[in-house]
Write an enzyme that holds these catalytic residues in place. Structure first.
Site, PDB file in Angstrom:
ATOM      1  N   SER A   1    -106.369   4.044  15.822  1.00  0.00           N
ATOM      2  CA  SER A   1    -106.917   3.978  17.177  1.00  0.00           C
ATOM      3  C   SER A   1    -108.396   3.580  17.135  1.00  0.00           C
ATOM      4  O   SER A   1    -108.732   2.507  16.654  1.00  0.00           O
ATOM      5  CB  SER A   1    -106.710   5.326  17.884  1.00  0.00           C
ATOM      6  OG  SER A   1    -106.951   5.213  19.259  1.00  0.00           O
TER       7      SER A   1
ATOM      8  N   ASP B   1     -96.747   2.187  23.372  1.00  0.00           N
ATOM      9  CA  ASP B   1     -98.116   2.709  23.441  1.00  0.00           C
ATOM     10  C   ASP B   1     -98.668   2.482  24.841  1.00  0.00           C
ATOM     11  O   ASP B   1     -98.883   1.333  25.251  1.00  0.00           O
ATOM     12  CB  ASP B   1     -98.984   1.996  22.394  1.00  0.00           C
ATOM     13  CG  ASP B   1    -100.361   2.609  22.243  1.00  0.00           C
ATOM     14  OD1 ASP B   1    -100.821   3.286  23.169  1.00  0.00           O
ATOM     15  OD2 ASP B   1    -100.971   2.394  21.175  1.00  0.00           O
TER      16      ASP B   1
ATOM     17  N   HIS C   1     -98.377   5.677  20.992  1.00  0.00           N
ATOM     18  CA  HIS C   1     -99.722   5.500  20.453  1.00  0.00           C
ATOM     19  C   HIS C   1     -99.944   6.272  19.161  1.00  0.00           C
ATOM     20  O   HIS C   1    -100.674   5.815  18.273  1.00  0.00           O
ATOM     21  CB  HIS C   1    -100.753   5.939  21.503  1.00  0.00           C
ATOM     22  CG  HIS C   1    -102.169   5.751  21.073  1.00  0.00           C
ATOM     23  ND1 HIS C   1    -102.736   4.506  20.910  1.00  0.00           N
ATOM     24  CD2 HIS C   1    -103.148   6.643  20.732  1.00  0.00           C
ATOM     25  CE1 HIS C   1    -103.985   4.632  20.517  1.00  0.00           C
ATOM     26  NE2 HIS C   1    -104.266   5.923  20.388  1.00  0.00           N
TER      27      HIS C   1
END
Length: 306
Positions: A153, A249, A279
């Protein structure tokens, strides 16, 4: 999509072993997809008789918060895991990569950003720029030899900055739900009146989609992050890059990885999509794909060196 990147759709529906961990892929691809789709052709690398255990240490830095980290010593290239926004070094992916590196005898480092986990610092004073410095401190002061960076991320955003700043030491990148420019993009998508309210209050209260936690993001954090955006121009990174992304996601859309692949200068870029992953990408099949990607890059880099 340009010819800059290979695109592969990975599926958990029918897995074949990927050496120890196992995964499979659907689609035509010269590199990882071929690796994931075939059965092992050679004996897996042997596990050490006694698996290494990493203990918490602290990196002291003049005028900067001390960083908590865990390190395994081993072969090159080393692997460094860079966590997501306010995530610590004890997440599922970080621990799984540590276990995998231990089994191969490769060096590995995981750490907490300043203001997060066991590291010193005040989270409310942290910025993307400060966390960028944290990553560079780990690379400069702890890592020995060439490194593969694994960024999750926001950690994926920071790994690109690290690769730009340390091109001689960073030899490959693996992004998991890579959030390049992510928080800035999400903020800019808010209605004008909401953005004005956040500016006036000085904080963006953003609920987590995966817990009852609410992230209290200072408005100053968003404004500072704008100085570190990369997608507005070519990204000067030339090493091999693998971008893993879940198509479910709803925090960082998988199209972001396609944008990154299009913007980055490197020609050796693969985008690998998982149809049913979100995600977090922390399910068993996601972890299998991640460690197989690391394994594939280690082999690729070994061939280049030899």
């Amino acid at each position: 999509m340009t010819d800059m990147a290979g695109v592969c759709l990975a599926s958990a529906a029918a897995r074949e072993p990927c050496r120890r961990w196992g995964a499979t892929a659907l689609g035509v691809h010269r590199g990882l997809c071929a690796l994931l789709a075939r059965k092992p052709e050679r004996t897996p690398r042997g596990r050490p008789a006694c698996r290494q255990k990493s203990s918490v240490s602290f990196l002291s830095r003049p005028d900067l918060p001390s960083l908590a980290y865990k390190r395994l010593k081993g072969k090159s290239p080393g692997i460094i895991f860079i966590p997501g926004y306010v995530s610590n070094m004890n997440g599922t992916k970080a621990l799984a990569v540590e276990e995998f590196c231990s089994s191969l005898g490769h060096a590995y480092i995981r750490f907490d950003y300043s203001g997060v986990g066991n590291s010193d610092g005040n989270l409310q004073e942290c910025t993307v720029g400060r966390w960028r410095k944290d990553v560079l401190s780990i690379i400069d002061d702890l890592a020995v030899g060439p490194q593969i960076l694994v960024g999750s991320s926001l950690g994926g955003w920071l790994m690109f900055h690290a690769a730009i700043a340390r091109p001689q030491k960073v030899v490959a990148l693996i992004g998991v739900a890579t959030a390049v420019d992510g928080l800035v993009t999400r903020f800019n998508q808010l209605p004008i009146e909401v953005k004005k309210e956040i500016e006036m209050k000085g904080v963006w209260n953003m609920p987590s989609k995966y817990s009852e936690e609410v992230y209290h993001i200072p408005y100053s954090f968003i404004k500072e992050a704008e100085h570190h955006c990369l997608l507005h121009s070519p990204i000067p990174v030339n090493c091999p890059i693998r971008l893993l992304h879940g198509m479910k996601d709803d925090i960082v859309p998988w199209h972001t990885s396609m944008q990154i692949a299009d913007r980055v200068v490197s020609r050796d870029v693969d985008v690998i999509l998982r149809k049913d992953s979100d995600h977090r990408m922390k399910e068993k099949a996601d972890i299998q794909l991640l460690v197989c990607t690391i394994d594939d890059l280690i082999d690729k880099l070994s061939i280049v060196v030899n």
